[in-house]
Design an enzyme around this catalytic site. Structure first.
Site, PDB file in Angstrom:
ATOM      1  N   GLY A  63      23.648  11.596 -30.531  1.00 37.51           N
ATOM      2  CA  GLY A  63      23.204  12.311 -29.332  1.00 37.51           C
ATOM      3  C   GLY A  63      23.809  11.747 -28.069  1.00 37.51           C
ATOM      4  O   GLY A  63      24.014  12.464 -27.089  1.00 37.51           O
ATOM      5  N   ALA A  64      24.112  10.445 -28.089  1.00 45.46           N
ATOM      6  CA  ALA A  64      24.654   9.828 -26.883  1.00 45.46           C
ATOM      7  C   ALA A  64      26.054  10.361 -26.572  1.00 45.46           C
ATOM      8  O   ALA A  64      26.460  10.415 -25.410  1.00 45.46           O
ATOM      9  CB  ALA A  64      24.675   8.318 -27.034  1.00 45.46           C
ATOM     10  N   GLY A  88       0.834  -1.199   0.000  1.00 42.88           N
ATOM     11  CA  GLY A  88       0.000   0.000   0.000  1.00 42.88           C
ATOM     12  C   GLY A  88       0.866   1.244   0.000  1.00 42.88           C
ATOM     13  O   GLY A  88       1.977   1.262  -0.536  1.00 42.88           O
ATOM     14  N   GLY A  89       0.366   2.281   0.637  1.00 42.01           N
ATOM     15  CA  GLY A  89       1.090   3.552   0.672  1.00 42.01           C
ATOM     16  C   GLY A  89       2.434   3.441   1.362  1.00 42.01           C
ATOM     17  O   GLY A  89       3.308   4.301   1.180  1.00 42.01           O
TER      18      GLY A  89
END
Ligand code: HXC
Length: 512
Positions: free
Chosen positions: A404-405, A169-170
């Protein structure tokens, strides 16, 4: 002994017993230690100072009047690890399943506040059934208090979470807001909704471990960063992590006594890059030859294995290491490896740890899925993190730095302080095959396959080396691979006093 002392001793003894002998035996039978046993293994002997041992839940709560557990299922306080102060909490599953209550929250928040104000790391040992059902919304609100403090402490003090049982859960969000999550191989799991709820909502049938088990989060989701074989090993990993980190963001990480000669050069490095440019090699082996012997600790080793991140030492000083891994997907940059690299770079920057980057990547991964799931947004994180980082940054191009790398992986334009390259480096806008097909489309149509080879050879001669980049000042120095270690140590010695600041702002808007 007077009555006052007798009462105090009784209460203390009850707190130490947690949920009682039977529950402790059940915990042991599952291969799990109790909260206090875990803290005894984690902390230097005799260093633990407990706070809130006698705090108890509200006895008027739904069905809670019949039992009283001093400490309320969590042990909190301060101690030392290898002589360094730390704040700790350990949930006690033997008391009401370690369920998270208002009192637990008050106790955790108190040590969070003191840890932040005193500038010391926070370590949480999690083993809990989640929000205490009997407290209703009060236990939900109580989580919120802890989350806020996790966020305020983020980047100020190191925060490490160990999952040693359920975390559902949380409850998962406090660990997720911390810097590192260690999971034990068996018995630990994390999920926001369990198998039963999933079955009811989506119809999917999944076992607990397949949903949120250790390897799911270490290899697939990337939520967790390290796997430990058992609880002892998990606590040792916490100590190891802390050894690379400062107490807080105003301090430098501790230096250990150097034990490996700074001038050591390993001949093996000169032949580690295969003759065939498409043949993979294991970047881990390369790192082990460069950094102080046995000092490299990989973080996230099972996740996005086309990139390697981790801590190591050079001449006893902590460094963060980022490397593309050519032996997995050719070291390509994809969504997951971009997330992994960006997060690690930011951790190093927050905690004043210099970053050494090894570049060998054919670029960002092409593909419809990658585009549709946001390689632009995720890939931008790498650029953002490197540009933003003000710690010393050194890069070494070992082989491919394509497209781009090349830029993203800590290039000069990303404010890298020193760019080195090995003679095997290939720095180009794109690979030879693709480039030639664009540049010579007409010629290839007329002349055929023979021409393709000739054009490719010419392209490689021109671009598949580091010399053009060095000529243009994009590479500071081309070195023999074996010289890497002494070069790095000397460079970091100079950069140790580096001062660089970003423009004042509330915070940047990192692409998330
Ligand atoms: C109160 C709890 C509890 C809880 C367990 N217990 N979880 N008590 N609140 N959340 C109690 C049990 O009643 C039991 O008490 C004891 O702890 C041990 O639990 P068992 O079920 O016997 O243990 P086990 O079989 O090992 O199962 C462990 C478990 C299961 C898988 C964690 O207890 C479970 O499913 N608990 C509920 C998990 C859950 O859904 N939590 C809420 C998540 S929602 P007795 O006295 O009977 O032995 C959430 C929202 C937070 O956390 C949102 C924050 C933003």
């Amino acid at each position: 002994m007077n009555d006052y002392l007798i009462k105090l001793r009784e209460l203390r003894e009850k707190a130490i017993q947690g949920g009682g002998a039977e529950r402790i035996a059940q915990q042991h039978a599952r291969g799990k230690l109790t909260a206090r046993e875990r803290l005894a293994l984690l902390l230097d002997e005799g260093s633990f100072q407990e706070l809130g041992a006698l705090a108890t839940h509200n006895l008027t709560d739904f069905g809670m009047g019949k039992q009283r557990f001093p400490g309320d299922g969590i042990v909190t306080g301060f101690g030392k690890i290898n002589g360094r102060r730390v704040a700790v909490y350990a949930q006690d599953f033997t008391v009401l399943g370690g369920s998270f209550s208002e009192v637990q929250s008050t106790k955790i928040c108190h040590i969070q506040d003191l840890a932040l104000e005193s500038g010391i790391p926070l370590i949480g040992l999690n083993d809990s059934g989640g929000a205490r059902i009997q407290e209703g919304v009060r236990s939900l609100a109580a989580y919120g208090e802890v989350f806020t403090r996790n966020v305020l402490a983020s980047g100020v003090i190191p925060q490490i979470s160990v999952i040693m049982g359920p975390c559902a859960g949380g409850a998962v969000y406090s660990p997720a807001l911390m810097d590192f999550i260690v999971m034990t191989r068996r018995a630990s799991y994390m999920f926001i909704t369990g198998p039963e709820v999933i079955k009811a909502v989506t119809g999917e049938d999944v076992a607990m471990q397949d949903l949120g088990g250790t390897m799911v989060h270490n290899a697939k989701s990337g939520v967790a960063h390290l796997v430990a074989e058992d609880e002892r090993a998990a606590l040792e990993l916490v100590k190891l992590l802390l050894s690379y980190l400062p107490q807080n963001n105003t301090e430098d990480p501790p230096q250990i006594e150097p034990y490996d000669p700074a001038e050591r050069m390993d001949e093996q490095l000169n032949s580690i890059i295969p003759e065939d440019e498409n043949e993979p090699y294991d970047a881990r082996e390369m790192l082990d030859l460069i950094f102080d012997r046995r000092s490299f600790t990989e973080i996230h080793p099972y996740y996005a294995r086309n990139a390697i991140v981790g801590f190591a030492r050079l001449d006893g000083y902590s460094v963060g290491v980022v490397a593309n891994q050519p032996s997995h997907l050719a070291g390509v940059l994809d969504i997951d490896s971009s997330d992994k690299i960006a997060r690690f770079v930011r951790i190093c920057d927050a905690f004043n740890i210099p970053i050494v980057t090894f570049v060998d990547t054919p670029g960002y991964l092409p593909g419809v899925d990658q585009e549709h799931y946001g390689i632009i947004r995720h890939g931008a994180k790498v650029i953002y993190a490197y540009c933003e980082a003000t710690v010393p940054k050194i890069s070494i191009v070992t082989r491919k730095a394509i497209g781009g790398a090349y830029l993203a992986m800590s290039s000069k334009q990303m404010r890298c302080d020193l760019m080195l390259a090995w003679p095997t480096a290939q720095i180009a806008v794109m690979g030879a095959d693709g480039a030639v097909r664009v540049l010579y489309r007409k010629e290839l149509a007329a002349q055929g396959a023979q021409a393709l080879q000739t054009f490719e050879r010419e392209y490689r001669e021109k671009f598949f080396n580091p010399y053009m980049a060095a000529d243009l000042g994009q590479i500071d120095e081309i070195i023999e691979p074996k010289e890497t270690r002494p070069r790095l140590i000397r460079a970091l010695e100079v950069l140790r006093t580096k001062v660089k600041q970003n423009p004042p702002k509330k915070h940047g808007l990192m692409p998330v």
